[in-house]
Design a protein around this motif. Structure first.
Motif, PDB file in Angstrom:
ATOM      1  N   TYR A   8       3.136  -1.165  -3.824  1.00  0.00           N
ATOM      2  CA  TYR A   8       2.023  -0.430  -4.412  1.00  0.00           C
ATOM      3  C   TYR A   8       2.485   0.113  -5.758  1.00  0.00           C
ATOM      4  CZ  TYR A   8      -0.001  -0.886   0.178  1.00  0.00           C
ATOM      5  OH  TYR A   8      -0.504  -1.406   1.351  1.00  0.00           O
ATOM      6  N   ARG A  10       1.371   0.857 -10.267  1.00  0.00           N
ATOM      7  CA  ARG A  10       0.344   1.207 -11.259  1.00  0.00           C
ATOM      8  C   ARG A  10       0.906   0.807 -12.625  1.00  0.00           C
ATOM      9  NH1 ARG A  10      -0.812   6.916 -10.188  1.00  0.00           N
ATOM     10  NH2 ARG A  10      -2.899   6.103 -10.002  1.00  0.00           N
ATOM     11  N   CYS A  16       8.201   0.866 -10.973  1.00  0.00           N
ATOM     12  CA  CYS A  16       7.413  -0.207 -10.353  1.00  0.00           C
ATOM     13  C   CYS A  16       7.809  -1.555 -10.942  1.00  0.00           C
ATOM     14  CB  CYS A  16       5.925   0.022 -10.575  1.00  0.00           C
ATOM     15  SG  CYS A  16       5.283   1.553  -9.872  1.00  0.00           S
ATOM     16  N   ASP A  34      -2.167  -2.884  -7.083  1.00  0.00           N
ATOM     17  CA  ASP A  34      -2.317  -1.871  -8.129  1.00  0.00           C
ATOM     18  C   ASP A  34      -3.216  -0.768  -7.578  1.00  0.00           C
ATOM     19  OD1 ASP A  34      -3.296  -0.360 -10.324  1.00  0.00           O
ATOM     20  OD2 ASP A  34      -2.955  -2.048 -11.679  1.00  0.00           O
ATOM     21  N   VAL A  35      -2.681   0.432  -7.462  1.00  0.00           N
ATOM     22  CA  VAL A  35      -3.456   1.533  -6.877  1.00  0.00           C
ATOM     23  C   VAL A  35      -4.624   1.962  -7.767  1.00  0.00           C
ATOM     24  CG1 VAL A  35      -1.516   2.354  -5.491  1.00  0.00           C
ATOM     25  CG2 VAL A  35      -1.925   3.361  -7.736  1.00  0.00           C
ATOM     26  N   ASP A  36      -4.555   1.645  -9.064  1.00  0.00           N
ATOM     27  CA  ASP A  36      -5.692   1.949  -9.932  1.00  0.00           C
ATOM     28  C   ASP A  36      -6.872   1.023  -9.624  1.00  0.00           C
ATOM     29  OD1 ASP A  36      -4.306   3.995 -11.154  1.00  0.00           O
ATOM     30  OD2 ASP A  36      -3.744   2.802 -12.910  1.00  0.00           O
ATOM     31  N   HIS A  38      -7.253  -0.407  -6.627  1.00  0.00           N
ATOM     32  CA  HIS A  38      -7.559  -0.235  -5.201  1.00  0.00           C
ATOM     33  C   HIS A  38      -7.293   1.211  -4.771  1.00  0.00           C
ATOM     34  CE1 HIS A  38      -8.012  -4.556  -4.703  1.00  0.00           C
ATOM     35  NE2 HIS A  38      -6.957  -4.676  -5.489  1.00  0.00           N
ATOM     36  N   PRO A  39      -8.080   2.159  -5.267  1.00  0.00           N
ATOM     37  CA  PRO A  39      -7.837   3.571  -4.948  1.00  0.00           C
ATOM     38  C   PRO A  39      -7.989   3.893  -3.462  1.00  0.00           C
ATOM     39  CG  PRO A  39      -9.923   3.317  -6.111  1.00  0.00           C
ATOM     40  CD  PRO A  39      -9.232   1.981  -6.149  1.00  0.00           C
ATOM     41  N   VAL A  41      -6.386   2.716  -1.127  1.00  0.00           N
ATOM     42  CA  VAL A  41      -5.079   2.717  -0.456  1.00  0.00           C
ATOM     43  C   VAL A  41      -4.349   4.048  -0.604  1.00  0.00           C
ATOM     44  CG1 VAL A  41      -4.830   0.215  -0.746  1.00  0.00           C
ATOM     45  CG2 VAL A  41      -3.743   1.761  -2.391  1.00  0.00           C
ATOM     46  N   LEU A  42      -4.819   4.912  -1.479  1.00  0.00           N
ATOM     47  CA  LEU A  42      -4.116   6.173  -1.717  1.00  0.00           C
ATOM     48  C   LEU A  42      -4.034   7.041  -0.466  1.00  0.00           C
ATOM     49  CD1 LEU A  42      -5.403   7.036  -5.296  1.00  0.00           C
ATOM     50  CD2 LEU A  42      -3.145   6.151  -4.625  1.00  0.00           C
ATOM     51  N   LEU A  45      -1.222   5.761   1.634  1.00  0.00           N
ATOM     52  CA  LEU A  45       0.077   6.131   1.062  1.00  0.00           C
ATOM     53  C   LEU A  45       0.378   7.607   1.308  1.00  0.00           C
ATOM     54  CD1 LEU A  45       0.005   4.137  -2.294  1.00  0.00           C
ATOM     55  CD2 LEU A  45       1.003   3.470  -0.086  1.00  0.00           C
ATOM     56  N   LEU A  53       5.365   6.484  -6.975  1.00  0.00           N
ATOM     57  CA  LEU A  53       5.318   5.029  -7.009  1.00  0.00           C
ATOM     58  C   LEU A  53       6.605   4.485  -7.586  1.00  0.00           C
ATOM     59  CD1 LEU A  53       1.667   4.530  -8.285  1.00  0.00           C
ATOM     60  CD2 LEU A  53       2.518   4.180  -5.964  1.00  0.00           C
TER      61      LEU A  53
END
Length: 84
Positions: A8, A10, A16, A34-36, A38-39, A41-42, A45, A53
């Motif tokens: 995961y 960004r 990263c 990319d957590v940006d 796919h928010p 997934v936050l 996490l 990250l």
């Protein structure tokens, strides 16, 4: 191809980039999220208490940050599984 490693990340995250590069060089198959992009997934996490990250999730656990020692361990595991 199955990915047992998920990273995961960004954009702009130096650790990263180092982690992804090291996994690629070690030929460890991995999925990058990319957590940006796919928010959603936050929350997952946060449940892992992963507040920085990258977050690397494997079949046996997870870690945060650039961890060459953990990547080496994955390389050994991947090599051993490939020789079976």
């Amino acid at each position: 191809m199955s990915h047992e490693v998920t990273v995961y990340t960004r954009p702009g995250c130096v650790q990263c980039t180092a982690t992804k590069r090291a996994l690629a060089q070690a030929r460890v198959p991995h999925l990058v999220v990319d957590v940006d992009d796919h928010p959603e997934v936050l929350d997952t996490l946060r449940e892992l208490d992963a507040l920085a990250l990258p977050v690397v999730v494997t079949s046996t656990g997870h870690w945060t940050g650039y961890r060459p020692d953990q990547i080496r361990a994955l390389t050994l595991t991947t090599t051993q599984e490939g020789s079976r």
